[in-house]
Design a protein around this motif. Structure first.
Motif, PDB file in Angstrom:
ATOM      1  N   HIS A   7       0.815  -1.221   0.000  1.00 39.79           N
ATOM      2  CA  HIS A   7       0.000   0.000   0.000  1.00 39.79           C
ATOM      3  C   HIS A   7       0.844   1.266   0.000  1.00 39.79           C
ATOM      4  CE1 HIS A   7      -4.051  -1.544  -0.162  1.00 39.79           C
ATOM      5  NE2 HIS A   7      -3.521  -2.623   0.386  1.00 39.79           N
ATOM      6  N   LEU A  10       1.715   1.422  -3.665  1.00 41.31           N
ATOM      7  CA  LEU A  10       0.532   1.817  -4.447  1.00 41.31           C
ATOM      8  C   LEU A  10       0.304   3.323  -4.335  1.00 41.31           C
ATOM      9  CD1 LEU A  10      -2.047  -1.048  -3.755  1.00 41.31           C
ATOM     10  CD2 LEU A  10      -1.027  -0.449  -5.967  1.00 41.31           C
ATOM     11  N   PHE A  15      -2.375   5.361  -6.258  1.00 46.56           N
ATOM     12  CA  PHE A  15      -3.488   4.601  -5.694  1.00 46.56           C
ATOM     13  C   PHE A  15      -3.466   4.681  -4.163  1.00 46.56           C
ATOM     14  CE2 PHE A  15      -2.381   2.453  -9.731  1.00 46.56           C
ATOM     15  CZ  PHE A  15      -3.554   2.717 -10.433  1.00 46.56           C
ATOM     16  N   VAL A  18      -6.794   3.380  -1.873  1.00 52.70           N
ATOM     17  CA  VAL A  18      -7.283   2.007  -1.719  1.00 52.70           C
ATOM     18  C   VAL A  18      -6.772   1.428  -0.407  1.00 52.70           C
ATOM     19  CG1 VAL A  18      -7.604   1.475  -4.171  1.00 52.70           C
ATOM     20  CG2 VAL A  18      -5.405   1.023  -3.096  1.00 52.70           C
ATOM     21  N   TYR A  62     -12.822   3.548  -9.299  1.00 55.59           N
ATOM     22  CA  TYR A  62     -12.356   2.169  -9.398  1.00 55.59           C
ATOM     23  C   TYR A  62     -13.418   1.210  -9.904  1.00 55.59           C
ATOM     24  CZ  TYR A  62      -8.290   3.663  -6.721  1.00 55.59           C
ATOM     25  OH  TYR A  62      -7.155   4.306  -6.309  1.00 55.59           O
ATOM     26  N   ARG A  82      -9.446   2.247 -14.213  1.00 56.60           N
ATOM     27  CA  ARG A  82      -8.638   2.593 -13.026  1.00 56.60           C
ATOM     28  C   ARG A  82      -8.551   1.397 -12.068  1.00 56.60           C
ATOM     29  NH1 ARG A  82      -6.166   6.365 -10.110  1.00 56.60           N
ATOM     30  NH2 ARG A  82      -6.571   6.607  -7.875  1.00 56.60           N
ATOM     31  N   GLY A  83      -9.635   0.655 -11.912  1.00 59.08           N
ATOM     32  CA  GLY A  83      -9.612  -0.542 -11.076  1.00 59.08           C
ATOM     33  C   GLY A  83      -8.660  -1.586 -11.624  1.00 59.08           C
ATOM     34  N   ASP A  85      -6.151  -0.980 -13.589  1.00 53.79           N
ATOM     35  CA  ASP A  85      -4.791  -0.436 -13.454  1.00 53.79           C
ATOM     36  C   ASP A  85      -4.254  -0.669 -12.035  1.00 53.79           C
ATOM     37  OD1 ASP A  85      -4.931   0.422 -16.093  1.00 53.79           O
ATOM     38  OD2 ASP A  85      -5.299   2.531 -15.567  1.00 53.79           O
ATOM     39  N   CYS A  86      -5.123  -0.549 -11.041  1.00 55.75           N
ATOM     40  CA  CYS A  86      -4.723  -0.797  -9.660  1.00 55.75           C
ATOM     41  C   CYS A  86      -4.342  -2.264  -9.467  1.00 55.75           C
ATOM     42  CB  CYS A  86      -5.841  -0.385  -8.706  1.00 55.75           C
ATOM     43  SG  CYS A  86      -5.396  -0.515  -6.964  1.00 55.75           S
ATOM     44  N   ALA A  89      -0.951  -2.754 -11.035  1.00 55.82           N
ATOM     45  CA  ALA A  89       0.096  -2.192 -10.181  1.00 55.82           C
ATOM     46  C   ALA A  89       0.353  -3.092  -8.980  1.00 55.82           C
ATOM     47  CB  ALA A  89      -0.300  -0.788  -9.724  1.00 55.82           C
ATOM     48  N   THR A  90      -0.718  -3.640  -8.413  1.00 55.67           N
ATOM     49  CA  THR A  90      -0.584  -4.555  -7.277  1.00 55.67           C
ATOM     50  C   THR A  90       0.233  -5.779  -7.673  1.00 55.67           C
ATOM     51  OG1 THR A  90      -2.669  -3.821  -6.306  1.00 55.67           O
ATOM     52  CG2 THR A  90      -1.888  -6.007  -5.660  1.00 55.67           C
TER      53      THR A  90
END
Length: 136
Positions: A7, A10, A15, A18, A62, A82-83, A85-86, A89-90
């Motif tokens: 996190h 992120l 992000f 989140v 998201y 965007r969701g 993309d998150c 990234a995770t």
């Protein structure tokens, strides 16, 4: 430890809004979407709490609510770009964390540790526990 690092990283890539619990929602809806009721059941929370969480994620771009394909009264919660993309990234960040573990422990020991952790998790699960959900 890994979740805190995830996190933090992120946040560095945009992000920062989140939370760990949101990942469970993203995972659930990444397979074609879910209703608010299904998310509440999956998360082990009330429908009202699920609705507030969906509102939070929708306000931040998201997820979106779409008409349910088979229930005219219902809404389906799905990921936006965007969701997705998150999630990407995770995955990138977790891969980096895992690679660091490999470097610290060595490839063989690191793989053995992951195998052992999977065995421990599966040995303590019943059929319902195979849901990917938080343990509040």
């Amino acid at each position: 430890m890994a979740v805190d690092e995830l996190h933090k990283e992120l946040g560095k890539v945009g992000f920062d809004d989140v939370r760990p619990s949101h990942g469970f929602i993203f995972q659930k809806i990444s397979h074609g979407g879910s209703t608010g009721k299904e998310l509440a059941e999956h998360m082990g929370i009330t429908k009202q709490a699920a609705s507030l969480t969906i509102d939070y994620l929708e306000e931040r771009g998201y997820v979106i609510r779409q008409p349910h394909p088979s229930d005219q009264r219902g809404k389906l919660v799905v990921l936006t770009q965007r969701g997705w993309d998150c999630i990407q990234a995770t995955e990138t960040i977790f891969t980096s964390i895992q690679q660091r573990w490999h470097e610290v422990l060595g490839e063989e020991r690191s793989e053995a540790l992951l195998t052992d952790m999977r065995k421990l998790v599966h040995s303590s699960m019943d059929a319902q526990a195979f849901l990917f959900r938080p343990v509040w």
